[in-house]
Design a protein around this motif. Sequence first.
Motif: not given
Length: 552
Positions: A307-316
């Motif tokens: 979930a943290l990986c997807l969070l970072v990608l979406l924030l970018i």
Amino acid sequence: MVTLVFFGVATSTGRGRHIGVDLFLRWLPEATRPYVVHASRWVLVLVALGLTVSSFSLVGISLPQTTEHGLPQAIFVVPVFIGAAVMLVSALDHACQAPLKVVLTSAAVVALLGGAGYLSLHTATGLSSLPAALMLACFILGIISGVPIAFTLGMSAMVFFLSDPSLPFVFFAQQVTAGVDHFVLLAIPFFLLAGAVMEVNGMSSRLVELIVRGMGRYRGGLNMTTILSMAFFSGISGSKLADVATVGGVLMPAVRRARQPAEESAGVFAASAIMAETIPPCVNLIVMGFIANISIGALFIAGLIPALCLLVLLLIAAVIFGKRINVDDAYPVRMPTRQLLIGAAVGLVMILMIGKGVVAGIATSTEISAFAVVYAIVVGRLAFGELTLKATLKLFVDTAALSGMLLFIVACATSLSFALTIEMIPQQCAQLLVAIGADYGPWLFLLLSIVILIIFGAVLEGAPALIIFAPILVPIATQLGFNPLHYAIVMGFGLFSPPIGLGLYTTCAICGVPMQDVIKPMAKYLLIVLFGIIVIALFPALSTWLPTRLGY
């Protein structure tokens, strides 16, 4: 639990809150559409009638029986009958609320389809696969016609039990009841209630305003606020639909005041809800653990890094595609910073409490969810004083209705899963997938799993899709050498919602924008999410490292 579900679904039926997929209805001519839409109301009547008749028979069977504690067995069945009867009255009332021509024509069409199915049973003798064919036909017609998901599943299962002479019709109510008669699933209404309490007592609005005021000055700040808020509340409400409702209801007024495109914001909402699929205490993780016999605590921990990986990608992506806003336009009247910090702190303590309780093995997810409700009510009342007795009673009723709606999907999916098992469909699929994995390698099986789940995730809410596919796919994945925790997380993400999913449907309703206007802005975020899911699938350590370190 049984009483909560069936009284809750009766309440939801009376309020007209059941959710269906209406995208296919847009392809129909405008003159035909009202009749098709109204025909779905008659389907609700038929399913409620079938459940009433079947549960009445089940009550008669259970009357002489007692539980292991000496209580009458009927206490588990009578609520099903009462709820089904009330649901029947409510569905019939809704079915009659239309012009007489529409009511009669739609009823005639449903009656003709039912008659055609009845004639096929009595004329096509010797076809053992006919019940399964009728079940599949009902499922496809229900999805295309916009029938609510729960009733599409219920109608398909009911038709199967009616058309197979070797099965008594009482099995329909028996399987529907068994689908929700589990202690583990009790965590779902508790987490929904905790999220509702946070919204009513002001924690949600305080946290969202704090994030907007902190992030809004940066490029893409409003989109980043949406993503961070969805990540935060997914750890409290436990439901994707509840996340969108909570954050969207609070944030969309600020979006409009800041003169930002509502379609772009709705696309971010729908995409970021996918990220929440593995943030504890996600409903789908609870269902997955229950269905696949995997530790729910281990699933909660396994979902954090993905979930943290997807969070970072979406924030970018939010920074790349977003714009700056004027925070003064979004919040012309600001709440004191001290109140915002207290609201955020109270919510953060709840998240840490849930995580620590599950990881340390202090309590089960169900027990933690119950304590989270007490915490949200008591602390929210003491900290903010906005949770009145009247508001408390209302949110209990509303949460019961929402829980009944969601868990009735699980109940009907369980009944359909039972019918599929009788037809040996899961076993046949399993043999095919095992052969593919043996001949072409386990990674092709993983890729096919993602494709299957994306397709079915497009038309089903996560819980019924998991109930149907998890018992089939998880044992095969384990047999092919995949870690069950890793595969379960991939399954959870694989159910992300393309342009016809219920998550998008709910988002559009809350944000007040047409679905067709959201698909294009959402597509770029979905592609980023898909890339993240593939990375998570290819690197199992992202899902297994943290649970292994914590002793799971």
